[in-house]
Design an enzyme around this catalytic site. Structure first.
Site, PDB file in Angstrom:
ATOM      1  N   SER A 234      -1.578   0.324   9.627  1.00  0.00           N
ATOM      2  CA  SER A 234      -2.300   1.540  10.026  1.00  0.00           C
ATOM      3  C   SER A 234      -1.630   2.803   9.535  1.00  0.00           C
ATOM      4  O   SER A 234      -2.275   3.853   9.444  1.00  0.00           O
ATOM      5  CB  SER A 234      -2.411   1.613  11.548  1.00  0.00           C
ATOM      6  N   MET A 235      -0.362   2.757   9.222  1.00  0.00           N
ATOM      7  CA  MET A 235       0.311   3.961   8.756  1.00  0.00           C
ATOM      8  C   MET A 235      -0.344   4.471   7.475  1.00  0.00           C
ATOM      9  O   MET A 235      -0.306   5.652   7.165  1.00  0.00           O
ATOM     10  CB  MET A 235       1.794   3.673   8.516  1.00  0.00           C
TER      11      MET A 235
END
Lengths: 511, 482
Positions: A234-235
């Site tokens: 998700s980063m």
């Protein structure tokens, strides 16, 4: 007989000329290559009799020094000497081992290798000094190197990492950059090692120490911060958001689709959200909320809508997929995509899975650029190069990496990232509200075991503070969830590490 | 009258210059020794003065001998030789120091003293170099015996590292081939002077070359076969190369026929080809030369050559400084590879300086050869100078990978008693010839009735002889028939 004697003289003269020419070729033309061949023992032996320069930090902490041995002619290399003694502080040495490397009779690595010419006193800039020293009868001395690292930050990173990893046998890394200058303030990789045994003058003992470390479980010689490539999960939505914001069609308040699951075109496999949660209400939410809650489906759909070309260009602007900039340690290249991506692959890449792989140092560059109004500065590790008499030979600086996103987009991203910390996935991580931290969590799947059971996820947190004595960008990466196993998330494992490092590096405003 | 006395005053002895240069050479060697001692122990030692003192005494003894026995000799030869010997002593002592427990420098000093003795004896015994021409065949016999002696001795008395060139007894090792070389050059000179008219006769032309008679090829072929025999029996590649090269050079000088050079080269090439295919160790030497840096060789066959090259590279332009390098890593650093120690510690500058010193010695030898008036002297000096030059070329070329490596010594620098003694004998002979070359011609006595009268040639109609008469005094002098 004089005539043939004269001709004989000329012939013999030509033989001598051949000798002189060959000598010049060997001792001048070939000298550099001969001296740098791996099996040449002379530079390594010379290292024993050289007063090698120091590696130190700005606050005076000495990371590596040469100590005159009992025979009065040779030197031992000691890493992290305890001040006032010649003993080594093995714990501190291990904290910096990945950066300093070692210089021994068998090999060199790290800063010891990249700055070898200066440390050994062979640098061209020291030539005149060396010459006058020889005339004055002084021993040849090496120059010193001052690194950009911050001792307090490095220590906080180590302690925090080790707590998160416990005895799980997993690995982790932390990188911290000064947002405005690109200075590397923290570069940590765990598990690490004590370089002192490898720098021993006893070649056999040194080789054995090295071989033991090579075979040790957890691979302590591997620098995860610069060489490890891991899926960001998700980063990576930071990059996807940046791509979207850079077009005219999106802003943080734009409402986008956020279904319960998203099935990309050309496939029947649905992408779910974390733990099957729903994002937003009625299958829609703002871009800002989507980032704050880290909604997979929203970003997967967004990625497909943006298309590979735009996403790839934005990723490359951040440095992903490009050759790594010049850096004193070996630095692996990060990847966004290998080749053409079909919609399912693109959807997964947009949320940092599939082929996406970043080094922690590269991840730090992303948040540094965002925190610096979109202006990327390449990181640098060597702050100052000093001559033996402590005069400055050069100062380091980051190179201009270009305007990655406009300042407007950077401000919008900052706003969204602050929401992540204030009310989103990182809300419970305990960040000091006075620092007004902006960040993004990452929880990345990275495969299954042989039995088909999902491996514990890799966890990330990347962020920077927007208030305080200085602005720092910090990234923490913990492999396989550290001690938390399958339940691990970026917010619970990696974010607390970033919090601790930020607290060590930044003084809150008003103090 | 004026010409005789003028030439007498021109031919000065130059012994004063020689003494000054000798002192400089000894001082240089002492300075080098001091550098080593300071670099290794950070303090001065009485040993420097002691060694310098011994060297000075030996140098003065040789100088006095030259003053006495060869007062007109070239002033450069002896100082250069003393300086090189001193430098060799310094380097050997420096390697001793790194290898803890070896003391070859003192042994070299002993051999230096013996060499001085031999020098004085040769210079004193051989007052006229032309007397050596009478002992040509004796010299040949002695030379061959010395050359082949190691081959006939059992291996344990004669073999070192695969080369059977030594005679070892009760702790001493001699290399008789070094002395044999000098004797054989004396023989070559005598033989070629006697036979040169014969060997200059040409029979036919071939490709623009004037070829000599087939029967005159005989001696050359004998020499060639002998070289190959030495090579095969004793595994001494360098010495056979040197002997053959010197012989061909002397043959060329004696006959002035370029065809001998070509024949020599052809025989050399043929011999090399044959040797390459017949002898494994020759093949190995070639292989190492061509592929020195092959990974499988670097730690095995070519280790010595590669470490020597690393030494040269480590020295660079100015060298690491005496006492500050690592010459002892190279195997046989004090004998075959002394030049690598020089290159490492004194750098390219030192290498060029020493090579120029050798070149000057050779040049002075050839100068003596050109200046001396008799053919035997020319051959002798020319041959000795050529042998020095070729020896330096072969060993330095081998060490620096210009040509394949062979086991020759570096004159005056490397450790080795026989080599040192033989080379001092060579220098003594060169000084002898140089003295003859520079000595003023005997002055015509002032009261002689002929004085400086011009001369002319008169052919007698009856006898097939030529009479030289003094034209000015002819009509008055009853002794001269018209």
């Amino acid at each position: 007989m004089n005539a043939p004697l004269r001709r004989l003289a000329i012939a013999l003269g030509l033989l001598f000329l051949a000798l002189l020419t060959n000598a010049t070729w060997v001792q001048v033309g070939q000298a550099h290559d001969l001296n740098h061949r791996a099996d040449n023992p002379r530079p390594l032996l010379t290292r024993l009799t050289t007063d090698r320069g120091q590696i130190q930090l700005a606050d005076g902490t000495v990371l590596a020094t040469s100590v005159l041995s009992k025979d009065g002619r040779t030197y031992d290399r000691v890493y992290s000497p305890v001040p006032g003694t010649h003993q080594e502080n093995a714990q501190q040495a291990a904290m910096y081992a990945d950066v300093t490397g070692w210089a021994g009779v068998i090999s060199t690595s790290g800063i010891e290798q990249s700055e070898d010419d200066l440390l050994a006193g062979n640098d061209d800039r020291l030539a005149i000094r060396n010459f006058t020293d020889t005339l004055a009868g002084k021993q040849k001395q090496g120059g010193s190197v001052q690194l950009t690292l911050d001792n307090a930050g490095q220590q906080a990173a180590y302690t925090s990492l080790q707590r998160a990893l416990g005895s799980s046998g997993n690995a982790g890394a932390v990188v911290a950059l000064d947002v405005q200058t690109g200075k590397v303030l923290v570069l940590a990789s765990v598990p690490s090692f004590d370089p002192n045994p490898i720098a021993s003058r006893d070649g056999a003992a040194a080789q054995q120490a090295y071989n033991t470390l090579l075979k040790q479980q957890g691979n302590p010689l591997f620098n995860r911060a610069t060489q490890g490539r891991y899926p960001p999960g998700s980063m990576f939505k930071l990059v996807t958001s940046a791509t979207a914001l850079s077009t005219d069609k999106y802003s943080p308040s734009t409402v986008i689709d956020a279904p319960a699951t998203y099935t990309p075109p050309l496939t029947r496999v649905a992408i779910p959200n974390f733990a099957g949660e729903l994002c937003g209400r009625g299958g829609k939410e703002t871009l800002l909320d989507a980032l704050a809650t880290s909604c997979n489906t929203a970003f997967a759909k967004l990625g497909v809508a943006l298309g590979q070309s735009k996403l790839q260009k934005q990723a490359e602007a951040f440095g992903i997929g490009e050759a790594t900039p010049s850096f004193p340690l070996p630095w692996a290249r990060s990847t966004f995509a290998s080749g053409q991506l079909d919609p399912p692959a693109l959807a997964q890449s947009a949320i940092g899975q599939r082929d996406v792989a970043l080094t922690p140092l590269q991840a730090a560059m992303i948040v540094q650029a965002i925190g610096n109004d979109g202006h990327l500065i390449t990181p640098y590790l060597v702050d100052k190069e000093l001559a033996p008499d402590k005069s400055q030979l050069s100062t380091g600086h980051g190179a201009d990496g270009g305007q990655v996103v406009t300042p407007q987009v950077a401000a919008e991203l900052t706003q969204m990232m602050q929401a992540v910390v204030q009310k989103g996935t990182a809300a419970g991580a305990g960040f000091n509200p006075a620092l007004k931290v902006a960040g993004k969590t990452g929880t990345a799947q990275h495969g299954t075991t042989q039995q088909g059971v999902l491996l514990p996820p890799d966890t990330w947190f990347a962020g920077f503070n927007t208030a305080g004595s200085r602005t720092v960008a910090v990234v923490a990466f913990v492999e396989n969830g550290g001690t938390q196993g399958a339940a691990a998330q970026g917010a619970t494992v990696a974010a607390p590490i970033v919090r601790d490092v930020m607290n060590a590096l930044v003084t809150p405003p008003g103090q | 009258m004026t010409t005789a006395s003028a030439s007498a005053s021109l031919a000065r002895g130059r012994r004063g210059a020689e003494l000054a240069l000798l002192l400089f050479g000894v001082a240089l060697a002492a300075a080098g020794q001091a550098c080593v001692v300071i670099a290794r122990t950070n303090a001065l030692s009485g040993r420097i003065a002691a060694d310098a003192g011994v060297l000075l005494v030996l140098a003065v003894v040789m100088h006095v001998a030259v003053r006495r026995f060869a007062p007109y000799a070239d002033p450069l030869l002896l100082p250069l030789v003393v300086m090189l010997s001193g430098l060799g002593l310094t380097l050997i002592g420096r390697i001793d120091d790194s290898l803890r427990g070896t003391n070859y420098a003192s042994l070299q000093l002993v051999w230096l003293a013996i060499g001085t003795g031999v020098f004085v004896i040769v210079l004193g015994a051989v007052r006229d170099h032309r007397t050596l021409a009478r002992f040509g065949y004796t010299a040949a016999l002695g030379g061959l015996v010395l050359l082949l002696l190691p081959a006939v001795l059992p291996a344990r008395f004669s073999e070192v590292n695969g080369a059977r060139v030594w005679i070892r007894f009760s702790g001493f090792s001699l290399q008789p081939s070094e002395i044999a070389k000098v004797l054989l050059i004396v023989f070559f000179a005598a033989y070629l002077v006697a036979k040169r008219d014969v060997m200059s006769v040409v029979t036919r032309s071939f490709l623009g070359l004037q070829l000599p008679r087939a029967r005159d090829l005989g001696p050359v072929l004998v020499a060639w076969i002998a070289s190959l025999a030495v090579l095969s029996r004793e595994n001494d590649l360098g010495q056979s190369l040197l002997l053959f090269g010197v012989f061909v050079a002397m043959l060329y000088v004696a006959t002035q026929r370029g065809s001998w050079l070509v024949i020599g080269l052809v025989l050399f090439a043929g011999g090399a080809y044959f040797a390459y295919h017949a002898f494994a160790h020759v093949r190995e030497r070639f292989d190492i030369w061509l592929h020195a840096f092959k990974p499988s060789y670097v730690h095995d066959q070519s280790y010595q050559l590669v470490q020597g090259l690393y030494g040269f590279g480590g020295g660079g332009l100015l060298g690491t400084g005496l006492g500050r390098g690592h010459p002892q890593i190279v195997p046989y650093a004090r004998t075959d590879f002394i030049f690598a120690a020089l290159g490492e510690e004194l750098g390219l500058v030192g290498v060029i300086a020493v090579l120029v010193c050798y070149a000057i010695i050779v040049q002075r030898g050839l100068r003596a050869a050109i200046g001396v008036r008799d053919s035997f002297g020319k051959m002798l000096a020319g041959g000795l100078a050529a042998s020095l030059a070729l020896q330096v070329f072969v060993i330095v070329g081998g060490v620096m990978r210009l040509i394949p490596l062979t086991g020759l010594t570096t004159p005056f620098l490397s450790y080795g008693g026989s080599s040192l003694v033989a080379n001092f004998a060579i220098i003594a002979l060169l000084l002898r010839v140089s003295d003859a070359a520079r000595r003023p011609p005997p002055a015509i006595r002032a009261d002689s009735p002929y004085g400086d009268a011009p001369t002319s040639v008169v052919r007698s109609a009856e006898a097939q002889t030529v009479v030289v008469s003094r034209v000015g005094a002819a009509t008055e002098d009853p002794e001269n028939g018209a």
